[in-house]
Motif scaffolding. Structure first.
Motif, PDB file in Angstrom:
ATOM      1  N   LYS A 350      11.787  21.327  44.292  1.00 12.98           N
ATOM      2  CA  LYS A 350      12.667  22.286  44.538  1.00 12.98           C
ATOM      3  C   LYS A 350      12.249  22.843  45.833  1.00 12.98           C
ATOM      4  O   LYS A 350      12.838  23.964  46.016  1.00 12.98           O
ATOM      5  CB  LYS A 350      13.003  23.071  43.373  1.00 12.98           C
ATOM      6  N   GLY A 351      11.247  22.599  46.290  1.00 16.52           N
ATOM      7  CA  GLY A 351      10.715  23.252  47.401  1.00 16.52           C
ATOM      8  C   GLY A 351       9.738  24.483  46.908  1.00 16.52           C
ATOM      9  O   GLY A 351       9.649  24.805  45.895  1.00 16.52           O
ATOM     10  N   ILE A 352       9.145  25.054  47.801  1.00 16.44           N
ATOM     11  CA  ILE A 352       7.983  26.298  47.650  1.00 16.44           C
ATOM     12  C   ILE A 352       8.740  27.334  46.843  1.00 16.44           C
ATOM     13  O   ILE A 352       8.391  27.709  45.832  1.00 16.44           O
ATOM     14  CB  ILE A 352       7.156  26.665  48.719  1.00 16.44           C
ATOM     15  N   VAL A 353      10.052  28.119  47.380  1.00 18.10           N
ATOM     16  CA  VAL A 353      10.532  29.156  46.968  1.00 18.10           C
ATOM     17  C   VAL A 353      11.240  28.575  45.820  1.00 18.10           C
ATOM     18  O   VAL A 353      11.189  29.464  44.715  1.00 18.10           O
ATOM     19  CB  VAL A 353      11.253  29.744  48.075  1.00 18.10           C
ATOM     20  N   GLY A 354      11.890  27.629  45.838  1.00 14.41           N
ATOM     21  CA  GLY A 354      12.754  27.014  44.674  1.00 14.41           C
ATOM     22  C   GLY A 354      11.950  26.857  43.127  1.00 14.41           C
ATOM     23  O   GLY A 354      12.295  27.260  42.344  1.00 14.41           O
ATOM     24  N   THR A 355      10.731  26.266  43.439  1.00 16.14           N
ATOM     25  CA  THR A 355       9.802  26.089  42.420  1.00 16.14           C
ATOM     26  C   THR A 355       9.321  27.473  41.805  1.00 16.14           C
ATOM     27  O   THR A 355       9.233  27.545  40.710  1.00 16.14           O
ATOM     28  CB  THR A 355       8.423  25.341  43.013  1.00 16.14           C
ATOM     29  N   ILE A 356       8.930  28.408  42.845  1.00 14.41           N
ATOM     30  CA  ILE A 356       8.553  29.903  42.361  1.00 14.41           C
ATOM     31  C   ILE A 356       9.753  30.387  41.662  1.00 14.41           C
ATOM     32  O   ILE A 356       9.403  31.101  40.476  1.00 14.41           O
ATOM     33  CB  ILE A 356       8.064  30.621  43.604  1.00 14.41           C
ATOM     34  N   ARG A 357      10.770  30.277  41.987  1.00 12.42           N
ATOM     35  CA  ARG A 357      11.909  30.871  41.324  1.00 12.42           C
ATOM     36  C   ARG A 357      12.167  30.466  39.905  1.00 12.42           C
ATOM     37  O   ARG A 357      12.583  31.116  39.155  1.00 12.42           O
ATOM     38  CB  ARG A 357      13.136  30.600  42.344  1.00 12.42           C
ATOM     39  N   GLN A 358      12.173  28.868  39.892  1.00 17.40           N
ATOM     40  CA  GLN A 358      12.417  28.254  38.660  1.00 17.40           C
ATOM     41  C   GLN A 358      11.177  28.516  37.690  1.00 17.40           C
ATOM     42  O   GLN A 358      11.547  28.980  36.480  1.00 17.40           O
ATOM     43  CB  GLN A 358      12.329  26.720  38.817  1.00 17.40           C
ATOM     44  N   GLY A 359      10.140  28.733  38.283  1.00 15.47           N
ATOM     45  CA  GLY A 359       8.903  29.191  37.211  1.00 15.47           C
ATOM     46  C   GLY A 359       8.989  30.760  36.618  1.00 15.47           C
ATOM     47  O   GLY A 359       8.885  31.078  35.382  1.00 15.47           O
ATOM     48  N   TRP A 360       9.531  31.346  37.684  1.00 15.74           N
ATOM     49  CA  TRP A 360       9.939  33.056  37.363  1.00 15.74           C
ATOM     50  C   TRP A 360      10.953  32.989  36.386  1.00 15.74           C
ATOM     51  O   TRP A 360      10.820  33.984  35.097  1.00 15.74           O
ATOM     52  CB  TRP A 360       9.915  33.523  38.551  1.00 15.74           C
ATOM     53  N   THR A 361      11.957  32.237  36.453  1.00 17.09           N
ATOM     54  CA  THR A 361      13.241  32.123  35.482  1.00 17.09           C
ATOM     55  C   THR A 361      12.651  31.684  34.335  1.00 17.09           C
ATOM     56  O   THR A 361      12.934  32.370  33.075  1.00 17.09           O
ATOM     57  CB  THR A 361      14.289  31.499  36.220  1.00 17.09           C
ATOM     58  N   SER A 362      11.941  30.663  34.020  1.00 19.44           N
ATOM     59  CA  SER A 362      11.530  30.105  32.886  1.00 19.44           C
ATOM     60  C   SER A 362      10.718  31.149  32.053  1.00 19.44           C
ATOM     61  O   SER A 362      10.666  31.262  30.932  1.00 19.44           O
ATOM     62  CB  SER A 362      10.672  28.833  33.255  1.00 19.44           C
ATOM     63  N   ARG A 363       9.740  31.883  32.917  1.00 18.94           N
ATOM     64  CA  ARG A 363       9.039  32.741  32.356  1.00 18.94           C
ATOM     65  C   ARG A 363       9.733  34.001  31.732  1.00 18.94           C
ATOM     66  O   ARG A 363       9.400  34.474  30.475  1.00 18.94           O
ATOM     67  CB  ARG A 363       7.954  33.284  33.434  1.00 18.94           C
ATOM     68  N   LYS A 364      10.655  34.299  32.392  1.00 19.45           N
ATOM     69  CA  LYS A 364      11.533  35.402  31.999  1.00 19.45           C
ATOM     70  C   LYS A 364      12.248  35.116  30.418  1.00 19.45           C
ATOM     71  O   LYS A 364      12.321  35.944  29.708  1.00 19.45           O
ATOM     72  CB  LYS A 364      12.468  35.998  32.928  1.00 19.45           C
ATOM     73  N   THR A 365      12.708  33.681  30.766  1.00 15.68           N
ATOM     74  CA  THR A 365      13.450  33.213  29.592  1.00 15.68           C
ATOM     75  C   THR A 365      12.670  32.992  28.270  1.00 15.68           C
ATOM     76  O   THR A 365      12.971  33.341  27.103  1.00 15.68           O
ATOM     77  CB  THR A 365      13.962  31.923  29.860  1.00 15.68           C
ATOM     78  N   LEU A 366      11.413  32.618  28.444  1.00 21.87           N
ATOM     79  CA  LEU A 366      10.469  32.599  27.217  1.00 21.87           C
ATOM     80  C   LEU A 366      10.078  34.038  26.985  1.00 21.87           C
ATOM     81  O   LEU A 366       9.817  34.149  25.556  1.00 21.87           O
ATOM     82  CB  LEU A 366       9.061  31.712  27.629  1.00 21.87           C
ATOM     83  N   ARG A 367       9.876  34.948  27.585  1.00 20.02           N
ATOM     84  CA  ARG A 367       9.364  36.152  27.449  1.00 20.02           C
ATOM     85  C   ARG A 367      10.851  36.767  26.364  1.00 20.02           C
ATOM     86  O   ARG A 367      10.426  37.435  25.453  1.00 20.02           O
ATOM     87  CB  ARG A 367       9.197  37.094  28.492  1.00 20.02           C
ATOM     88  N   ALA A 368      11.860  36.754  26.943  1.00 20.15           N
ATOM     89  CA  ALA A 368      13.021  37.180  26.397  1.00 20.15           C
ATOM     90  C   ALA A 368      13.242  36.574  25.019  1.00 20.15           C
ATOM     91  O   ALA A 368      13.381  37.240  23.895  1.00 20.15           O
ATOM     92  CB  ALA A 368      14.307  36.797  26.982  1.00 20.15           C
ATOM     93  N   ALA A 369      12.932  35.239  24.804  1.00 19.70           N
ATOM     94  CA  ALA A 369      12.919  34.246  23.335  1.00 19.70           C
ATOM     95  C   ALA A 369      11.618  35.045  22.525  1.00 19.70           C
ATOM     96  O   ALA A 369      12.277  35.301  21.448  1.00 19.70           O
ATOM     97  CB  ALA A 369      12.815  33.156  23.683  1.00 19.70           C
TER      98      ALA A 369
END
Length: 386
Positions: A350-369
């Motif tokens: 997903k590219g540099i920024v896309g990968t960082i964004r995906q990782g940040w979104t996954s982290r927020k999802t896991l934290r919310a769960a």
């Protein structure tokens, strides 16, 4: 209305990027002009011009991301719009030479005198006036994009077929501009520039201003692109990318949406080409080469398409890497650069920024769960005590 348009563009990431670019636009020229060459903070003129070239490439990558990342149009011909903007600027710079050329002709550029041209071609009229030349920087690429897009999008040409046609367009223009009888300098192109707005092109002060303008124009175009993609039109644009047939069934004129975006993107590319030429000092038909347009796709993919900021980062990093590899590993730099592209494709799809964004979104999802699970456990404690 304009205020709302600007406010839509200013999300956190865009605001930070624009702020960084504006700081760079002021700081780099200051370190070049106000420090001595023996200072540790001094930035040499050649390094500043090199960074200015990177910023022009970043603007070109941003232009491609607008159509590819948000509209799903993989253009392999954006180098043509970049080159046309560069030629418009080059024609202005050639007219400024006047009688200071090798042959001393006040009207005809040197290459026309050499080829026995008797008078200036009609399409060179007006390019001795800076506002007209800058208008052509926008109009010529925009007009080509409009004509091309009018026929292609109304014929519903999509996917790989559209990509091939855009590549054929830039290849045809390259062959045409190589001809001496076209009136654009043939194989040698346009070079030996003297002045821009009365200031010597090679002067440190002029190059500092050109660098600053590159950063400022990149900031402005980023704001415009962000405002477009954050508007209601931008949401329809993403819909065209992800499900074009559904958008058609909803009653939208998809061909008009594509055409508008394609023309705006071509104008961005033209601006990038116009800023590129005085900093590099030459424009020739090689800028139309299809390989150049393919390279822009690589920059955008490395940074992360559909992110606006990603292509800017990708263009700067890839070109800086190319400069480093050509100096450090002159014999194997192409393999080093190819290895970089393969690594990004395998590990950062997903590219540099896309990968960082995906990782940040996954982290927020896991934290919310986790917070939700913790809340359930807390609610069950009184029942367990009973």
């Amino acid at each position: 209305m304009i205020t709302n348009f600007i406010l839509r563009a200013l999300d956190g990431k865009i605001t930070l990027t624009v702020a960084i670019l504006l700081v760079v636009a002021a700081l780099v020229p200051a370190l070049n002009l106000l420090t001595t060459p023996d200072s540790a903070l001094h930035i040499p003129t050649y390094a500043m011009s090199l960074m200015g070239k990177y910023l022009c490439y970043a603007l070109l990558a941003l232009a491609l991301d607008l159509v590819w990342g948000y509209c799903g149009i993989l253009s392999l011909g954006h180098g043509a719009f970049f080159a046309l903007g560069g030629y418009a600027m080059g024609m202005y710079l050639m007219r400024q030479i006047g009688s200071r050329g090798v042959y001393g002709n006040p009207e005809l550029p040197d290459f026309m005198v050499f080829l026995n041209w008797k008078e200036l071609p009609w399409f060179w009229y007006g390019f001795d006036w800076f506002p007209f030349a800058m208008l052509m920087v926008l109009v010529v690429p925009g007009l080509l994009a409009f004509v091309f897009g009018w026929f292609a999008f109304r014929s519903r040409v999509n996917g790989v077929y559209l990509s091939i046609i855009t590549q054929a367009m830039t290849y045809a223009l390259m062959l045409a501009f190589f001809r001496n009888d076209m009136g654009f300098g043939g194989n040698n192109g346009l070079t030996d520039f003297k002045d821009i707005l009365g200031f010597p092109v090679q002067a440190d002060g002029t190059r500092a201003v050109l660098f600053a303008m590159s950063a400022i124009m990149l900031s402005l175009c980023l704001l415009v692109a962000s405002a477009i993609t954050h508007s209601k039109f931008g949401k329809v644009l993403v819909g065209v990318r992800d499900a074009e047939s559904r958008v058609r069934f909803l009653g939208f004129r998809v061909e008009n949406i594509k055409l508008f975006t394609f023309v705006v993107s071509a104008m961005f590319a033209g601006i990038a080409g116009a800023l590129f030429v005085p900093q590099v000092g030459i424009i020739n038909p090689g800028e139309f080469a299809p390989a150049n347009s393919i390279e822009v796709v690589v920059w955008t993919a490395v940074g992360g398409r559909g992110t606006l900021i990603g292509p800017i980062i990708g263009a700067i990093l890839v070109n800086a890497g190319k400069s480093f590899f050509t100096g450090a590993f002159p014999e194997i730099w192409l393999f080093a650069l190819g290895g970089l592209f393969i690594a990004v494709t395998l590990f950062l799809p997903k590219g540099i920024v896309g990968t960082i964004r995906q990782g940040w979104t996954s982290r927020k999802t896991l934290r919310a769960a986790a917070d939700q699970e913790k809340g359930r456990g807390t609610a069950l404690l009184p029942q367990a005590a009973e």
